[in-house]
Design a protein around this motif. Sequence first.
Motif, PDB file in Angstrom:
ATOM      1  N   LEU A   1       3.455  12.322  10.913  1.00 27.92           N
ATOM      2  CA  LEU A   1       4.686  12.007  10.174  1.00 27.92           C
ATOM      3  C   LEU A   1       4.918  10.501  10.230  1.00 27.92           C
ATOM      4  O   LEU A   1       5.392   9.917   9.271  1.00 27.92           O
ATOM      5  CB  LEU A   1       5.874  12.756  10.750  1.00 27.92           C
ATOM      6  N   PHE A   2       4.675   9.893  11.381  1.00 20.49           N
ATOM      7  CA  PHE A   2       4.531   8.443  11.459  1.00 20.49           C
ATOM      8  C   PHE A   2       3.566   8.137  12.572  1.00 20.49           C
ATOM      9  O   PHE A   2       3.453   8.941  13.494  1.00 20.49           O
ATOM     10  CB  PHE A   2       5.891   7.720  11.642  1.00 20.49           C
ATOM     11  N   PRO A   3       2.802   7.086  12.486  1.00 21.56           N
ATOM     12  CA  PRO A   3       2.841   6.044  11.469  1.00 21.56           C
ATOM     13  C   PRO A   3       2.406   6.566  10.109  1.00 21.56           C
ATOM     14  O   PRO A   3       1.676   7.555  10.008  1.00 21.56           O
ATOM     15  CB  PRO A   3       1.830   5.015  11.977  1.00 21.56           C
ATOM     16  N   ALA A   4       2.834   5.871   9.052  1.00 18.04           N
ATOM     17  CA  ALA A   4       2.414   6.233   7.709  1.00 18.04           C
ATOM     18  C   ALA A   4       0.893   6.094   7.590  1.00 18.04           C
ATOM     19  O   ALA A   4       0.297   5.184   8.159  1.00 18.04           O
ATOM     20  CB  ALA A   4       3.088   5.305   6.689  1.00 18.04           C
TER      21      ALA A   4
ATOM     22  N   VAL B   1       0.864  -1.187   0.000  1.00 14.37           N
ATOM     23  CA  VAL B   1       0.000   0.000   0.000  1.00 14.37           C
ATOM     24  C   VAL B   1       0.897   1.232   0.000  1.00 14.37           C
ATOM     25  O   VAL B   1       1.801   1.355   0.831  1.00 14.37           O
ATOM     26  CB  VAL B   1      -0.900   0.049   1.258  1.00 14.37           C
ATOM     27  N   ILE B   2       0.640   2.114  -0.955  1.00 14.50           N
ATOM     28  CA  ILE B   2       1.373   3.390  -0.999  1.00 14.50           C
ATOM     29  C   ILE B   2       0.351   4.510  -0.905  1.00 14.50           C
ATOM     30  O   ILE B   2      -0.615   4.536  -1.673  1.00 14.50           O
ATOM     31  CB  ILE B   2       2.156   3.550  -2.326  1.00 14.50           C
ATOM     32  N   VAL B   3       0.560   5.420   0.031  1.00 11.85           N
ATOM     33  CA  VAL B   3      -0.289   6.614   0.081  1.00 11.85           C
ATOM     34  C   VAL B   3       0.587   7.820  -0.244  1.00 11.85           C
ATOM     35  O   VAL B   3       1.519   8.147   0.498  1.00 11.85           O
ATOM     36  CB  VAL B   3      -0.972   6.799   1.451  1.00 11.85           C
TER      37      VAL B   3
ATOM     38  N   ALA C   1      -0.492   5.113   5.088  1.00 12.70           N
ATOM     39  CA  ALA C   1      -0.662   3.827   4.386  1.00 12.70           C
ATOM     40  C   ALA C   1      -0.831   2.671   5.373  1.00 12.70           C
ATOM     41  O   ALA C   1      -1.552   1.702   5.093  1.00 12.70           O
ATOM     42  CB  ALA C   1       0.535   3.563   3.469  1.00 12.70           C
ATOM     43  N   ALA C   2      -0.175   2.746   6.531  1.00  9.11           N
ATOM     44  CA  ALA C   2      -0.323   1.681   7.532  1.00  9.11           C
ATOM     45  C   ALA C   2      -1.746   1.677   8.086  1.00  9.11           C
ATOM     46  O   ALA C   2      -2.289   0.613   8.417  1.00  9.11           O
ATOM     47  CB  ALA C   2       0.690   1.858   8.656  1.00  9.11           C
ATOM     48  N   LEU C   3      -2.355   2.861   8.178  1.00 11.41           N
ATOM     49  CA  LEU C   3      -3.735   2.929   8.658  1.00 11.41           C
ATOM     50  C   LEU C   3      -4.677   2.295   7.633  1.00 11.41           C
ATOM     51  O   LEU C   3      -5.657   1.637   7.991  1.00 11.41           O
ATOM     52  CB  LEU C   3      -4.132   4.385   8.936  1.00 11.41           C
ATOM     53  N   VAL C   4      -4.365   2.483   6.351  1.00 11.84           N
ATOM     54  CA  VAL C   4      -5.164   1.846   5.290  1.00 11.84           C
ATOM     55  C   VAL C   4      -4.995   0.328   5.367  1.00 11.84           C
ATOM     56  O   VAL C   4      -5.971  -0.429   5.280  1.00 11.84           O
ATOM     57  CB  VAL C   4      -4.742   2.374   3.897  1.00 11.84           C
TER      58      VAL C   4
ATOM     59  N   ALA D   1       3.480  -1.201   3.739  1.00 17.94           N
ATOM     60  CA  ALA D   1       2.755   0.065   3.626  1.00 17.94           C
ATOM     61  C   ALA D   1       3.708   1.225   3.886  1.00 17.94           C
ATOM     62  O   ALA D   1       4.465   1.194   4.859  1.00 17.94           O
ATOM     63  CB  ALA D   1       1.611   0.102   4.625  1.00 17.94           C
ATOM     64  N   PHE D   2       3.674   2.217   3.006  1.00 18.88           N
ATOM     65  CA  PHE D   2       4.477   3.413   3.254  1.00 18.88           C
ATOM     66  C   PHE D   2       3.853   4.624   2.559  1.00 18.88           C
ATOM     67  O   PHE D   2       3.107   4.487   1.592  1.00 18.88           O
ATOM     68  CB  PHE D   2       5.929   3.227   2.785  1.00 18.88           C
ATOM     69  N   ASP D   3       4.190   5.808   3.081  1.00 22.28           N
ATOM     70  CA  ASP D   3       3.739   7.059   2.460  1.00 22.28           C
ATOM     71  C   ASP D   3       4.819   7.570   1.520  1.00 22.28           C
ATOM     72  O   ASP D   3       6.020   7.280   1.697  1.00 22.28           O
ATOM     73  CB  ASP D   3       3.465   8.127   3.524  1.00 22.28           C
ATOM     74  N   LEU D   4       4.384   8.357   0.556  1.00 20.29           N
ATOM     75  CA  LEU D   4       5.290   8.896  -0.453  1.00 20.29           C
ATOM     76  C   LEU D   4       4.995  10.382  -0.578  1.00 20.29           C
ATOM     77  O   LEU D   4       3.839  10.772  -0.698  1.00 20.29           O
ATOM     78  CB  LEU D   4       5.011   8.158  -1.772  1.00 20.29           C
ATOM     79  N   LEU D   5       6.049  11.198  -0.509  1.00 17.04           N
ATOM     80  CA  LEU D   5       5.841  12.635  -0.583  1.00 17.04           C
ATOM     81  C   LEU D   5       6.580  13.212  -1.785  1.00 17.04           C
ATOM     82  O   LEU D   5       7.801  13.185  -1.828  1.00 17.04           O
ATOM     83  CB  LEU D   5       6.316  13.316   0.707  1.00 17.04           C
TER      84      LEU D   5
END
Length: 335
Positions: free
Chosen positions: A92-95, A82-84, A97-100, A110-114
């Motif tokens: 800032l963390f948790p990502a 999962v990428i958000v 994406a981890a909540l998704v 799961a990780f976020d992308l900025l």
Amino acid sequence: MNDARKRAGITALGAYAPPKIVTNADLEAIMDTSDEWITTRTGIRRRHVAADDEFTSDLAFRSVEDLLRRHGDHALNGVDMVIVATNTPDALFPATAALVQERFKLRAGAFDLLAACPGWIYALGTAKAFVESGQCNKVLAIGAEALTKVVDWEDRSTAVLFGDGAGAALVEGVPEPYGIKSMVLGADGSGAHLLHMRAIGRCLPNGAELGKHMTMNGREVFKFAVRVMDTATVQAVAEAGLVPDDISLFVPHQANLRIIDAARERLRLPPERVVVTVDEYGNNSTASIPLALAHALDGGRIAPGDNLLIVSFGGGLTWAASVLTWGPWAEARRA
Ligand code: ACO
């Protein structure tokens, strides 16, 4: 299915915009602006705004729920990443994406992308690389944004521009001739001072102070946007082995109608081959292209075999463009 030779493509899409609408007339009542100024300079008439207790993760969830409504409950089976893409994560963390991942009980990384507004195209590019390398089978790539929570409502030059929303896509191996045909990802950090917002650091390398709210030099970003929309789209079309006339639908980042028109004219595409939603949603950053794609799908404007050209620009400065050939899953319109 873990066929590294297969080209990656989008196989499902969902989108969400919060129901609360703020019109230009509503803004006239709270700041020194006018409907006439906003529509002629930007093309924006309304924007959808998250509720006080609604954050980026909530918007992301809703976009995935829309994807499930369109494609059925089984659609998330086998998602392994999962990428958000977001500029406004819940934390800032948790990502986010981890909540998704937890909300939909996925067995996935799961990780976020900025990467500012092009973040969702960057997420597609990342998903494509994961799938085509065999690292992942099925990636959920989301763009979700609660930008109205970080704009300075006392700064009329930015407050009128932004809205909230989310879009989600599944990326997996698809048969010929479908899939993501080109991916152009670029950045020029020398323009970092033109569009920024503080997280933890104090100032930019050139000494410019980072503000509490989003800060933008609109005129310079405008010039950059027109330039890069031109170069990035030309490159993406060429790398796909196509010419502009092969593009069935142009789906640009929805920031400003004048920027969209300039890009369309450079590509010599007629207005009916361009998706415009900026009037309805304003600029909702990473959500803007998946929302525009869903809007085009629901309007019956995308058919199997269509070559779609997507492009975006934003803070960083960053840009991204891609050509994708849509598959037979196009009829998954909103019920
Ligand atoms: N209402 C009324 N007047 C306004 C408003 C407003 N909301 N905002 C600015 N003005 C005034 C300015 O104060 C200025 O007045 P002055 O001439 O007396 O000084 C005048 O309007 C013109 O201002 P400009 O900034 O030169 O207006 P411009 O035509 O450049 O339009 C705009 C401004 C719409 C912001 C444009 O520059 C733009 O769209 N830039 C690109 C922004 C963008 O797309 N950003 C995407 C960022 S994506 C991301 O990464 C988050």
